[in-house]
Design a protein around this motif. Structure first.
Motif, short mmCIF file in Angstrom:
data_model
loop_
_atom_site.label_atom_id
_atom_site.label_comp_id
_atom_site.label_asym_id
_atom_site.label_seq_id
_atom_site.Cartn_x
_atom_site.Cartn_y
_atom_site.Cartn_z
N UNK A 96 37.36 41.07 -17.46
CA UNK A 96 37.85 39.78 -16.96
C UNK A 96 38.75 39.01 -17.90
N UNK A 97 39.04 39.55 -19.08
CA UNK A 97 39.92 38.83 -20.02
C UNK A 97 41.37 39.23 -19.78
N UNK A 98 42.26 38.24 -19.78
CA UNK A 98 43.68 38.47 -19.54
C UNK A 98 44.43 38.59 -20.86
N UNK A 99 45.75 38.73 -20.77
CA UNK A 99 46.57 38.83 -21.98
C UNK A 99 46.55 37.52 -22.77
N UNK A 100 46.25 36.41 -22.09
CA UNK A 100 46.18 35.11 -22.76
C UNK A 100 44.84 34.89 -23.44
N UNK A 101 44.00 35.93 -23.46
CA UNK A 101 42.70 35.90 -24.12
C UNK A 101 41.71 34.99 -23.41
N UNK A 102 41.97 34.74 -22.13
CA UNK A 102 41.11 33.86 -21.35
C UNK A 102 40.43 34.64 -20.22
N UNK A 103 39.33 34.07 -19.76
CA UNK A 103 38.64 34.65 -18.62
C UNK A 103 39.30 34.11 -17.36
N UNK A 104 39.87 34.98 -16.57
CA UNK A 104 40.63 34.57 -15.39
C UNK A 104 39.74 34.55 -14.15
N UNK A 105 40.15 33.72 -13.19
CA UNK A 105 39.42 33.61 -11.92
C UNK A 105 40.43 33.48 -10.80
#
Length: 434
Positions: free
Chosen positions: A401-410
């Protein structure tokens, strides 16, 4: 005189009719403009009540201020989670300061509401309808408040000084430090890339804060031509070779600082490629690679563009790299101008022949952790697996669930607030401290 909405105008007319001098008129005009500005910056009653309820944890009360249409998009529980996510990213809420009216349409209005959190000033765009209900609200802008313990630092390179921010743990005299290297393009030391990303990421600043809380210092800096280092204006200086030299200079500088027990390096995206090069030239014990490509930039760009442009356009990418390598003026299709343009030709050329996986294989005596998100579309997890294969002694972590921006996306978010991956923070800090 009875005060009305037109009082400032009537007062101005009265003063002029009394033949005030021009000098006094100018002073008066400045005063009146100040009054009007203060009026425009007052708190909006609806927005004030909404943010007050949120800050007090009165989720159901805050929910009643949303319009029926908004309530179909978000539940009370989701609103609570949303506000808690904001707190995780920007620190505890401190105050709601003011509103600026952007637009008035009949009885509806669009506001920019400023809230102060511990680490950031956060502006929300709030739409209030004619029924005095909030139709929608979204993140508008974020301005960072310098981290407690952040110290301005610099090193001297050819052409001037390169500035950076040193984040230090409190109450610790000697600790390890990690050099954080940003990704490609106009990405600054905090992880923001305003030309490419409409939202404010701040990933590196959040990482620095989290690491400081765990007793690890960090140094992050703007690349040449970015942020505090805008004085380096020549695009020809923005090359992989120069980025490598800058990272090496910072490593040497940090190693000379007696307050640090060890010096490590961490790079995100292209910053990971630079981290590998720097560690080869100026050895460190530990290297952290975040969303770092394994293949050449040429191959990576082919894969990135392939889903979005015609095959005939994709086939021009290797041709452009060959032309740049031969010092020829490349022919670039319009659909590729965002990446292949005169301002980036020197940078692109500097990547010719660079295969990060091959270079990583040379770091046999270095502890390396490779971290990637499973939904990273810029640098897919297959790239991390290729890096790990080139250096089997490395540790590989794929975060679901982690994106390239190092965040958990929803997929379903009422507002663009997504938390930094907690598993990322715990994995990096554990690796650096063991």
């Amino acid at each position: 005189m009875v005060a009305t909405q037109n009082t400032p105008i009537l007062f101005l007319y009265f003063c002029l009719s009394k033949s005030y001098t021009m000098k006094r008129f100018h002073l008066l005009l400045v005063f009146l403009l100040g009054m009007l500005r203060l009026t425009a910056q007052q708190k909006d009653q609806v927005a004030n009540q909404f943010f007050t309820f949120l800050s007090e944890g009165k989720w159901e009360d805050a929910y009643t201020i949303l319009s029926p249409k908004s309530q179909t998009k978000i539940s009370v529980k989701a609103l609570e989670q949303l506000w808690n996510n904001i707190g995780k990213q920007y620190g505890p809420w401190k105050s709601y300061s003011s509103d600026k009216v952007e637009n008035v349409m009949g009885k509806s209005r669009l506001l920019i509401s400023t809230n102060t959190f511990e680490y950031y000033y956060v502006d929300f765009k709030v739409s209030v309808n004619s029924e005095e209900k909030i139709e929608r609200f979204s993140l508008h802008a974020v301005n960072s408040i310098p981290l407690n313990g952040d110290v301005l630092d610099s090193v001297t390179i050819a052409g001037g000084k390169l500035y950076g921010s040193l984040s230090l743990p409190t109450g610790i005299k000697k600790c390890p430090v990690v050099l954080i290297l940003p990704g490609s393009g106009p990405t600054d030391k905090d992880g923001d890339s305003k030309l490419l990303l409409p939202e404010y990421n701040h990933a590196y600043q959040f990482l620095a804060k989290a690491l400081a809380e765990k007793g690890i210092a960090s140094l992050r800096f703007d690349k040449r031509g970015i942020g505090a280092n805008k004085s380096f204006t020549d695009p020809a200086q923005s090359t992989l070779d120069n980025y490598d030299k800058d990272a090496i200079t910072w490593l040497k500088y940090l190693k000379q600082n007696s307050r640090f027990s060890d010096v490590y390096i961490m790079g995100h995206s292209e910053g990971g490629v630079i981290a590998i090069d720097a560690a080869l030239a100026e050895p460190v014990k530990k290297v952290v690679l975040l969303s770092t490509p394994a293949e050449s930039l040429e191959n990576l760009l082919v894969k990135q563009f392939k889903p979005y442009v015609h095959d005939s356009v994709v086939k021009t990418i290797p041709v452009i790299f060959r032309q740049l390598s031969n010092n020829e003026q490349p022919t670039v299709p319009n659909t590729l101008n965002s990446v292949f343009n005169k301002g980036s030709f020197d940078w692109l050329k500097s990547h010719n022949g660079v295969v990060p996986a091959d270079r990583l294989a040379e770091l046999r005596n270095t502890q390396v952790i490779i971290i990637n998100g499973t939904i990273d579309t810029n640098v897919p997890p297959a790239q991390a697996e290729m890096l790990h294969k080139s250096l089997p002694s490395s540790k590989l972590l794929l975060i679901p669930g982690m994106s390239h921006l190092l965040r958990m996306e929803s997929d379903k978010e009422f507002i663009a607030i997504r938390p930094l991956a907690s598993e990322l923070i715990s994995a990096v800090s554990a690796f650096l401290k063991k």
